[in-house]
Design a protein around this motif. Structure first.
Motif, PDB file in Angstrom:
ATOM      1  N   THR A 117      -3.523 -63.370 -34.131  1.00  0.00           N
ATOM      2  CA  THR A 117      -4.031 -63.618 -35.563  1.00  0.00           C
ATOM      3  C   THR A 117      -4.798 -64.807 -35.308  1.00  0.00           C
ATOM      4  OG1 THR A 117      -2.443 -62.288 -36.534  1.00  0.00           O
ATOM      5  CG2 THR A 117      -3.595 -63.741 -37.820  1.00  0.00           C
ATOM      6  N   TYR A 118      -6.103 -64.861 -35.771  1.00  0.00           N
ATOM      7  CA  TYR A 118      -6.926 -66.078 -35.617  1.00  0.00           C
ATOM      8  C   TYR A 118      -6.874 -66.870 -37.008  1.00  0.00           C
ATOM      9  CZ  TYR A 118      -8.498 -64.239 -31.259  1.00  0.00           C
ATOM     10  OH  TYR A 118      -8.541 -63.558 -30.157  1.00  0.00           O
ATOM     11  N   PRO A 119      -7.053 -68.066 -37.002  1.00  0.00           N
ATOM     12  CA  PRO A 119      -7.298 -68.776 -38.408  1.00  0.00           C
ATOM     13  C   PRO A 119      -8.919 -68.532 -38.663  1.00  0.00           C
ATOM     14  CG  PRO A 119      -7.282 -70.314 -36.361  1.00  0.00           C
ATOM     15  CD  PRO A 119      -7.294 -69.061 -35.912  1.00  0.00           C
ATOM     16  N   ALA A 120      -9.061 -68.723 -39.993  1.00  0.00           N
ATOM     17  CA  ALA A 120     -10.529 -68.607 -40.642  1.00  0.00           C
ATOM     18  C   ALA A 120     -10.867 -69.972 -41.410  1.00  0.00           C
ATOM     19  CB  ALA A 120     -10.559 -67.187 -41.358  1.00  0.00           C
ATOM     20  N   ALA A 123     -10.521 -74.889 -40.438  1.00  0.00           N
ATOM     21  CA  ALA A 123      -9.201 -75.861 -40.858  1.00  0.00           C
ATOM     22  C   ALA A 123      -8.905 -77.099 -39.680  1.00  0.00           C
ATOM     23  CB  ALA A 123      -8.305 -75.292 -41.381  1.00  0.00           C
ATOM     24  N   ALA A 126      -5.091 -78.134 -38.158  1.00  0.00           N
ATOM     25  CA  ALA A 126      -4.090 -77.387 -38.726  1.00  0.00           C
ATOM     26  C   ALA A 126      -4.309 -75.680 -38.255  1.00  0.00           C
ATOM     27  CB  ALA A 126      -4.081 -77.063 -40.325  1.00  0.00           C
ATOM     28  N   ALA A 127      -5.613 -75.567 -37.776  1.00  0.00           N
ATOM     29  CA  ALA A 127      -6.250 -74.201 -37.231  1.00  0.00           C
ATOM     30  C   ALA A 127      -5.826 -74.012 -35.646  1.00  0.00           C
ATOM     31  CB  ALA A 127      -7.614 -73.862 -37.630  1.00  0.00           C
ATOM     32  N   LYS A 129      -3.294 -75.769 -34.372  1.00  0.00           N
ATOM     33  CA  LYS A 129      -1.762 -75.726 -34.354  1.00  0.00           C
ATOM     34  C   LYS A 129      -1.501 -74.100 -34.671  1.00  0.00           C
ATOM     35  CE  LYS A 129       1.038 -78.206 -35.869  1.00  0.00           C
ATOM     36  NZ  LYS A 129       1.792 -79.294 -36.732  1.00  0.00           N
ATOM     37  N   PHE A 130      -2.108 -73.462 -35.743  1.00  0.00           N
ATOM     38  CA  PHE A 130      -1.682 -72.100 -35.904  1.00  0.00           C
ATOM     39  C   PHE A 130      -2.108 -71.285 -34.723  1.00  0.00           C
ATOM     40  CE2 PHE A 130      -2.800 -68.095 -37.373  1.00  0.00           C
ATOM     41  CZ  PHE A 130      -1.737 -67.786 -38.177  1.00  0.00           C
ATOM     42  N   GLU A 133       0.403 -71.381 -31.819  1.00  0.00           N
ATOM     43  CA  GLU A 133       1.738 -70.785 -32.064  1.00  0.00           C
ATOM     44  C   GLU A 133       1.475 -69.309 -31.680  1.00  0.00           C
ATOM     45  OE1 GLU A 133       4.250 -72.847 -32.055  1.00  0.00           O
ATOM     46  OE2 GLU A 133       5.518 -70.874 -32.199  1.00  0.00           O
ATOM     47  N   GLU A 134       0.396 -68.731 -32.156  1.00  0.00           N
ATOM     48  CA  GLU A 134       0.227 -67.490 -32.128  1.00  0.00           C
ATOM     49  C   GLU A 134      -0.010 -66.931 -30.483  1.00  0.00           C
ATOM     50  OE1 GLU A 134      -0.609 -64.712 -34.312  1.00  0.00           O
ATOM     51  OE2 GLU A 134       0.762 -66.041 -35.779  1.00  0.00           O
TER      52      GLU A 134
END
Lengths: 400, 403
Positions: A117-120, A123, A126-127, A129-130, A133-134
């Motif tokens: 899952t990718y961030p949109a 960000a 924070a993006a 880091k997200f 972790e993914e």
């Protein structure tokens, strides 16, 4: 060679590799750190739309699912992807792929399935880091479900391997902006497709052989410095300095779009009366520029964070970042790269492509440059009409 | 032959017009004062409300355009601008009515100063608001809540939390305002109260006869979407709950002769709500639907920190932000809790997030519950895609299976 023939060739090659013990893992969304999959001793295989596949999705998917998603689902129904040990679906990139992933899991319960899952929305930290972790979760999942752990040594090797490929094609992309006749767009697209389909020593050698030829020609023409500078600007997404391209017979066209197959576009241009694929001086397609202009992987910090950082710095897809960022880049390109015309490709039922097309078209025409919208599907089912539209566009450019 | 209609009209429904009128006026004033934000339906409006930024909803405007049966015409305005008919019709009428507001008197919204999107309902919202931003100059803020694969993980929570904090910063900068704890607590308490009242009203429909039908709920959900966090929203739902409880106590159903109880899945065809009334004549009632049951939790907390935590939790876990398994679980649970005989899945061409997967869900839900279902096709706003005769035939076939 048609994209169907290219598909067949890749399929044969993958079968041979699989039979020789090479483990293959499939992915659908191009913004994935190949290095991570290679660090698990897998060969990452980009699953392309297959133009020869006809619908086999009807029992599971409505017709308004994006045509790319329908095509890959049909390939799976027809058991064309059996050489792959697992599949990585993207999350949070578009609604079609999001839901098709869920359907896939139900219809093919024995497939090894992963979701990245990718961030949109850009960000920032924070993006990163997200996504880091993914990627860590994906890595653990691969180890758990497919049995091979993450190797830092393999990561180092793959970072070098993938980095060499990217550097080569980045140089060629930049060189073609200065002199598109140095190598055809078709050859470049095939080299990219070859590597993303089967990232082997052979496909790297093909890209590097092309690079040698281009470097030699650019050197002879005294363009090496300009190409390197332009390549760096493209990587940084800032085109602020005008270039002076070599004179050519063809107009200078840029192709915009999403998950459209670059070799199909090259072939369409070649087969159009009065067209030549040298006219395509650049693409901003998912399986072309957007993927290959990714930063080299740094090995200094936490590998997952470094992979996330490089992935998110690349030129992303419409659902991942705001429109303005891409419009700014386009504006820099139109102002500084002597562009004569722009083709905006739209995959049928692709929300991101179709939502963005009017804004892209307006941005281009506001700059005084003609634009052509080209709705299409992966099967190129309306090729003669597409060709006619391209021909008419080329005539417009010639008369302008 | 009696002139009596086969369904009963809610008295509370009369209050809706007042609320809608009030909301419209407040939105106009806010726009003139430079405090208007357009928000998506799954956006945590408690934050802008608490920061004195007034939120208004293009999706609701889309529903109004649909109900007025001018969807195809207004979609056409967007098509004239180069947008294809294949796109979300909420977005299309929003873009069309923004381009030609004078031609859409009852469905165009006042000019926004900001566009607040949360992608917990779909990935389209960012592209849609990007388009509106180009037309109005209002900046877009995307609150990214990536779809959940199962339970919310710590890194997901942390990421959404950072997005919520950046939202507060964005609103502070854009509107020169701040988030004050007392006001935030007050708004979240009002929001929470409204949601509790609303969900209590929905729960009453477990009784037979069901005091509410689908169309009742689609209409009365408007305030909880647009005005949660306000006093008048709470007052509306107090009145609604009272009427619904009263009906339930007296055994008064929304449909005069309830014979078949069905589940509805997806957004309704706003231009054809009479479809439900026609079915009412056959004794068909829809005591539950996945659309109005999307509100599963209330924003509760004692201070800014805990309220923000609740927002992160609730807005990440909305129905459409979860995978197919969660959707199937929800449908099965509703079928059980509301004692339903069959289900109708409306495959909405516009909404890929809601609709793709329905063929598979239908099989699983039937397998797990033993009841039949049917998939019908159309759209929520664009009536060009709604073949009423074909749909009626399919529903007839379903009814034959359960009666």
């Amino acid at each position: 060679m048609t994209s169907g023939e290219v598909s067949e060739q890749s399929e044969r090659l993958l079968k041979q590799l699989s039979e020789s013990g090479q483990r293959l893992i499939g992915y659908f969304y191009p913004h994935i750190p190949l290095e991570l999959l290679m660090a698990h001793d897998f060969m990452p295989v980009l699953v392309w739309a297959d133009s020869t596949v006809s619908g086999a999705y009807e029992g599971s998917l409505q017709t308004f699912a994006c045509s790319f998603a329908r095509n890959i689902f049909s390939q799976r129904v027809r058991d064309q992807l059996s050489v792959l040990s697992g599949f990585i679906f993207p999350g949070n990139t578009c609604d079609s792929l999001q839901n098709v992933g869920d359907i896939w899991r139900v219809r093919f319960p024995n497939d090894i399935f992963f979701r990245l899952t990718y961030p949109a929305g850009g960000a920032g930290r924070a993006a990163v880091k997200f996504l880091a972790e993914e990627l860590r979760i994906l890595s653990k999942g691969i180890e758990l479900k497919l049995g091979t752990g993450f190797s830092r040594e393999e990561l180092r090797r793959s970072a070098d391997f993938v980095g060499r490929f990217r550097w080569a094609v980045q140089f060629i992309y930049a060189a073609r902006l200065i002199n598109p006749d140095v190598v055809s767009y078709s050859e470049l697209a095939k080299a990219v497709r070859g590597f993303l389909s089967v990232p082997s020593l052979d496909s790297l050698a093909t890209a590097e052989a092309l690079l040698s030829k281009v470097q030699k020609d650019m050197d002879a023409q005294g363009h090496t410095d300009s190409v390197e500078k332009l390549s760096a600007s493209l990587l940084e997404r800032k085109i602020e300095t005008p270039i002076t391209p070599e004179e050519t017979d063809s107009p200078r066209i840029v192709v915009l779009g999403g998950m459209v197959e670059p070799t199909d576009i090259a072939q369409l241009m070649e087969s159009t009366p009065g067209g030549s694929d040298s006219a395509i001086v650049f693409d901003m397609l998912s399986f072309g520029f957007k993927t290959v202009f990714t930063d080299p992987l740094s090995l200094d910090g936490d590998p997952f964070e470094e992979m996330a950082r490089a992935t998110l710095k690349a030129h992303l897809e419409p659902t991942q970042e705001g429109l303005q960022k891409r419009l700014d880049f386009l504006k820099g390109m139109l102002s500084n790269l002597s562009i004569d015309g722009v083709i905006v490709c739209e995959q049928s039922f692709c929300d991101p492509d179709q939502f963005e097309a009017p804004s892209l078209e307006n941005s281009v025409t506001d700059s005084g440059i003609p634009a052509l919208r080209l709705p299409m599907d992966p099967e190129m089912s309306d090729k003669s009409r597409l060709s006619l539209r391209v021909q008419s566009f080329l005539e417009t450019l010639a008369s302008g | 032959m009696s002139d009596e209609k086969p369904y009963r009209r809610l008295e509370t429904q009369a209050l809706l017009q007042q609320i809608a009128f009030r909301h419209g006026l407040e939105a106009m004033n806010a726009s003139e004062e430079g405090n208007l934000a357009w928000v998506t339906s799954g956006f945590p409006v408690e934050i802008p409300f608490a920061m004195n930024v007034f939120p208004t909803y293009p999706e609701q405007a889309g529903a109004i355009i649909g109900a007025q049966k001018i969807g195809p015409e207004v979609c056409g305005y967007a098509e004239d601008m180069g947008y294809t008919q294949e796109l979300c019709s909420y977005a299309m009428v929003s873009i069309g009515s923004t381009d030609r507001p004078d031609d859409v008197p009852m469905g165009s919204l006042p000019t926004p100063q900001a566009l607040l999107a949360c992608n917990n309902i779909c990935g389209t919202v960012l592209k849609w608001y990007d388009g509106i931003s180009q037309m109005t100059g209002a900046p877009v803020y995307l609150l990214d809540t990536p779809p959940l694969e199962g339970d919310q993980t710590p890194h997901h929570r942390e990421y959404v939390r950072s997005g919520v904090e950046r939202l507060v910063e964005f609103l502070s900068t854009t509107f020169q305002t701040s988030l004050e704890e007392e006001r935030f607590r007050e708004v979240s308490e009002l929001s929470s109260k409204a949601i509790h009242l609303w969900t209590s009203a929905l729960k009453e429909c477990q009784k037979s006869p069901s005091p509410l039908n689908c169309a009742d709920r689609f209409l009365t959900m408007a305030p909880v979407v647009s005005s949660r966090g306000t006093e008048h929203c709470v007052e509306f739902y107090e009145a609604l709950l009272e009427e619904v409880q009263d009906r339930a106590k007296q055994g008064i159903g929304a449909v005069r002769e309830e014979k078949v109880r069905l589940l509805w899945d997806n957004i309704p065809p706003w231009f054809a709500l009479r479809f439900f009334n026609k079915l009412a004549a056959k004794g068909v009632v829809f005591p539950a639907d996945t659309y109005t049951h999307a509100w599963s939790g209330a924003v509760e907390g004692t201070d800014t920190r805990s309220i923000l935590d609740a927002i992160v939790d609730i807005y990440s876990n909305v129905y459409l932000n979860k995978g197919l398994d969660a959707k199937v679980d929800k449908m099965c649970q509703l079928i059980k809790d509301f004692d339903l005989d069959a289900f109708v899945m409306f495959s909405v061409r516009s909404c890929k997030r809601y609709s793709l997967g329905q063929y598979v869900s239908k099989e699983i839900v039937t397998e797990r519950t033993g009841i039949p279902g049917v998939v019908i096709e159309g759209d929520m706003v664009d009536s060009r895609l709604f073949n009423e005769a074909q749909i009626e035939t399919r529903i007839e076939a379903l009814l034959e299976m359960v009666t």
